[in-house]
Design a protein around this motif. Structure first.
Motif, PDB file in Angstrom:
ATOM      1  N   ASP A   1      -4.519  -2.275  -9.773  1.00 13.20           N
ATOM      2  CA  ASP A   1      -3.886  -0.961  -9.706  1.00 13.20           C
ATOM      3  C   ASP A   1      -4.641   0.079 -10.530  1.00 13.20           C
ATOM      4  OD1 ASP A   1      -1.714  -1.897  -8.135  1.00 13.20           O
ATOM      5  OD2 ASP A   1      -0.629  -2.521  -9.931  1.00 13.20           O
TER       6      ASP A   1
ATOM      7  N   HIS B   1       2.612   2.322 -10.021  1.00  8.22           N
ATOM      8  CA  HIS B   1       1.476   2.448  -9.106  1.00  8.22           C
ATOM      9  C   HIS B   1       1.889   2.367  -7.653  1.00  8.22           C
ATOM     10  CE1 HIS B   1      -1.795   3.220 -11.755  1.00  8.22           C
ATOM     11  NE2 HIS B   1      -1.183   2.437 -12.620  1.00  8.22           N
TER      12      HIS B   1
ATOM     13  N   ASP C   1       1.366   3.822  -4.354  1.00  5.71           N
ATOM     14  CA  ASP C   1       0.251   4.547  -3.741  1.00  5.71           C
ATOM     15  C   ASP C   1       0.494   4.691  -2.242  1.00  5.71           C
ATOM     16  OD1 ASP C   1      -2.146   5.451  -2.684  1.00  5.71           O
ATOM     17  OD2 ASP C   1      -3.361   3.861  -3.575  1.00  5.71           O
TER      18      ASP C   1
ATOM     19  N   TYR D   1       2.975  -0.302   0.743  1.00  8.27           N
ATOM     20  CA  TYR D   1       3.485   0.215  -0.533  1.00  8.27           C
ATOM     21  C   TYR D   1       5.006   0.323  -0.552  1.00  8.27           C
ATOM     22  CZ  TYR D   1       4.273   5.044   1.158  1.00  8.27           C
ATOM     23  OH  TYR D   1       4.734   6.154   1.798  1.00  8.27           O
TER      24      TYR D   1
ATOM     25  N   HIS E   1      -3.488   8.728  -7.859  1.00 13.44           N
ATOM     26  CA  HIS E   1      -3.913   8.306  -6.523  1.00 13.44           C
ATOM     27  C   HIS E   1      -4.431   9.473  -5.683  1.00 13.44           C
ATOM     28  CE1 HIS E   1      -2.334   4.371  -7.405  1.00 13.44           C
ATOM     29  NE2 HIS E   1      -1.202   4.915  -7.778  1.00 13.44           N
TER      30      HIS E   1
END
Length: 136
Positions: free
Chosen positions: A46, A86, A88, A94, A116
């Protein structure tokens, strides 16, 4: 918190070794009078692009392990609030990963859109906000 009980990956050979285990974290919290802390989970993959160039994110996965941190949270729910991290929108799966974490009991989500390359109003975050609302 990292699983520093493991043998360190080759790129850490010669580096100062710190004890960053669950037990050491809890001891530091006790010493500092901290009853409960936010535990923000992620892996070395990540944060890979922000690691020093000599650090291999894939080789560091056992050390920077989300599973290790989640296991610490499961064992010490009285000491940690778990915030998954994290999220993204450009990464396939995700939302499935986020939903799994929320169903498992994550109490919040740490969003870093700029990390990101996005702004918080990016359409990829709309379903994230909806999932957060659904799981309170």
């Amino acid at each position: 918190m990292f699983n520093t009980n493991l043998d360190l990956p080759a790129h850490f050979v010669g580096a100062q070794r710190e004890n960053a285990t669950t037990e050491k974290t809890l001891a530091a919290m006790d010493k500092g009078g901290v009853d409960k802390a936010f535990l923000i989970t992620y892996t070395s993959a990540d944060i890979g692009r922000d690691m020093p160039p000599h650090v291999d994110p894939v080789g560091s996965l056992p050390l920077y392990s989300k599973e290790y941190m989640v296991d610490a949270w499961k064992a010490h729910r009285d000491r940690f609030y778990w915030f998954t991290d994290h999220v993204d929108p450009s990464r396939k799966g995700y939302l499935d990963d986020l939903q799994r974490d929320l169903e498992m009991g994550a109490e919040g989500v740490k969003l870093l859109p700029a990390f990101h390359g996005f702004l918080p109003d990016n359409p990829g975050f709309t379903p994230v906000y909806e999932l957060c609302r659904k799981y309170n």
